[in-house]
Design a protein around this motif. Sequence first.
Motif, mmCIF file in Angstrom:
data_model
loop_
_atom_site.group_PDB
_atom_site.id
_atom_site.type_symbol
_atom_site.label_atom_id
_atom_site.label_comp_id
_atom_site.label_asym_id
_atom_site.label_seq_id
_atom_site.Cartn_x
_atom_site.Cartn_y
_atom_site.Cartn_z
ATOM 1 N N SER A 98 0.861 -1.186 0.000
ATOM 2 C CA SER A 98 0.000 0.000 0.000
ATOM 3 C C SER A 98 0.890 1.226 0.000
ATOM 4 O O SER A 98 1.936 1.261 0.655
ATOM 5 N N LEU A 99 0.480 2.230 -0.766
ATOM 6 C CA LEU A 99 1.270 3.455 -0.889
ATOM 7 C C LEU A 99 0.335 4.657 -0.946
ATOM 8 O O LEU A 99 -0.722 4.597 -1.570
ATOM 9 N N HIS A 100 0.739 5.744 -0.301
ATOM 10 C CA HIS A 100 -0.024 6.985 -0.391
ATOM 11 C C HIS A 100 0.401 7.817 -1.594
ATOM 12 O O HIS A 100 -0.401 8.530 -2.174
ATOM 13 N N ASP A 101 1.663 7.739 -1.961
ATOM 14 C CA ASP A 101 2.214 8.562 -3.026
ATOM 15 C C ASP A 101 1.913 7.921 -4.379
ATOM 16 O O ASP A 101 2.491 6.887 -4.734
ATOM 17 N N LEU A 102 1.017 8.522 -5.152
ATOM 18 C CA LEU A 102 0.597 7.926 -6.417
ATOM 19 C C LEU A 102 1.716 7.936 -7.451
ATOM 20 O O LEU A 102 1.831 6.999 -8.252
ATOM 21 N N ASN A 103 2.545 8.974 -7.465
ATOM 22 C CA ASN A 103 3.648 9.006 -8.414
ATOM 23 C C ASN A 103 4.695 7.950 -8.073
ATOM 24 O O ASN A 103 5.286 7.334 -8.959
ATOM 25 N N ALA B 139 3.929 5.123 -6.593
ATOM 26 C CA ALA B 139 3.290 3.867 -6.993
ATOM 27 C C ALA B 139 3.442 3.630 -8.492
ATOM 28 O O ALA B 139 3.728 2.516 -8.944
ATOM 29 N N ALA B 140 3.266 4.688 -9.277
ATOM 30 C CA ALA B 140 3.398 4.553 -10.723
ATOM 31 C C ALA B 140 4.816 4.184 -11.118
ATOM 32 O O ALA B 140 5.044 3.484 -12.111
ATOM 33 N N ASP B 141 5.785 4.628 -10.325
ATOM 34 C CA ASP B 141 7.192 4.402 -10.650
ATOM 35 C C ASP B 141 7.646 2.981 -10.335
ATOM 36 O O ASP B 141 8.452 2.407 -11.078
ATOM 37 N N VAL B 142 7.139 2.390 -9.230
ATOM 38 C CA VAL B 142 7.690 1.102 -8.788
ATOM 39 C C VAL B 142 6.760 -0.088 -9.035
ATOM 40 O O VAL B 142 7.198 -1.234 -8.916
ATOM 41 N N CYS B 143 5.498 0.153 -9.375
ATOM 42 C CA CYS B 143 4.522 -0.943 -9.445
ATOM 43 C C CYS B 143 4.222 -1.361 -10.882
ATOM 44 O O CYS B 143 4.144 -0.538 -11.788
ATOM 45 N N ASP B 144 4.029 -2.664 -11.055
ATOM 46 C CA ASP B 144 3.581 -3.213 -12.338
ATOM 47 C C ASP B 144 2.070 -3.135 -12.473
ATOM 48 O O ASP B 144 1.532 -2.997 -13.578
ATOM 49 N N ARG B 145 1.378 -3.277 -11.354
ATOM 50 C CA ARG B 145 -0.076 -3.239 -11.324
ATOM 51 C C ARG B 145 -0.534 -2.352 -10.179
ATOM 52 O O ARG B 145 0.121 -2.276 -9.143
#
Length: 259
Positions: A196-201, A203-209
């Motif tokens: 779970s992450l609060h920072d959407l940018n 999340a976009a940088d490190v997550c595949d989904r």
Amino acid sequence: MTELALSVREATWAPRRRDPLLLEATSFDLSKGQVMGIVGPNGAGKTTLLRMIYGYHRPLSGDILVGGESVRQMAPRALARKVAAVLQEQPSDFALTVGEIVALGRVPHRLGFSTPGERDGEIIEAAMARMDLHRLAHRSLSTLSGGERQRVMVARALAQEPELLVLDEPTNHLDIRHQLEVLDLIRELDLTIVTSLHDLNLAADVCDRILMLKNGQPQGYGTPQEVLCANRVSDTFQVKAQREELSLSGKAHLTFQLS
């Protein structure tokens, strides 16, 4: 065919059967080796879903499969061999040293009160080195900062050698240097990770989904580009979101204003 590490099938949860659902029917598949981020405002159901995945909550209905096995059917020790969790709030009153806490990660792999296995020492040392903890090995957990405690718990989880690693806001309490180290760890680990992450940018940088939740309801699941569109983010977080392309990196970046 891609091997699934995690499959959530119409899973719901409430404290009691007659209570309102804190997580409504949620379904997704995550392939082995992928990183999935769960995002949403406070109270969206992020921690509830994570607790279901690592077995603290059992689904009220539906099912969760880890490596093709239902968490409903697995004993806690068997599930702990497959799933390790690092939580937001870390204990501060353990009367144990850092080395002893990291060593607890090997407990699910022992039978009863058996002695440590031959590889345990090597695995524990590697986990402590990965999180830069050797200088703290003999310190009590109660003497550490919040960020240091977080690193200890990540090391303990790595010592479990799980198939699936669950991280609940892993960058909380960390200074910038150690935030970056944890993010590098997420990128580099040969593990399936749900965080779970609060920072959407971020999340976009490190997550595949990405799975986006709002009031316990799924709002979208897919790649960051698919899910983190300006309209969906604006609606979910009750802000005015704009998606901007960064010319140097070629990546998109979300900016926010009060709506």
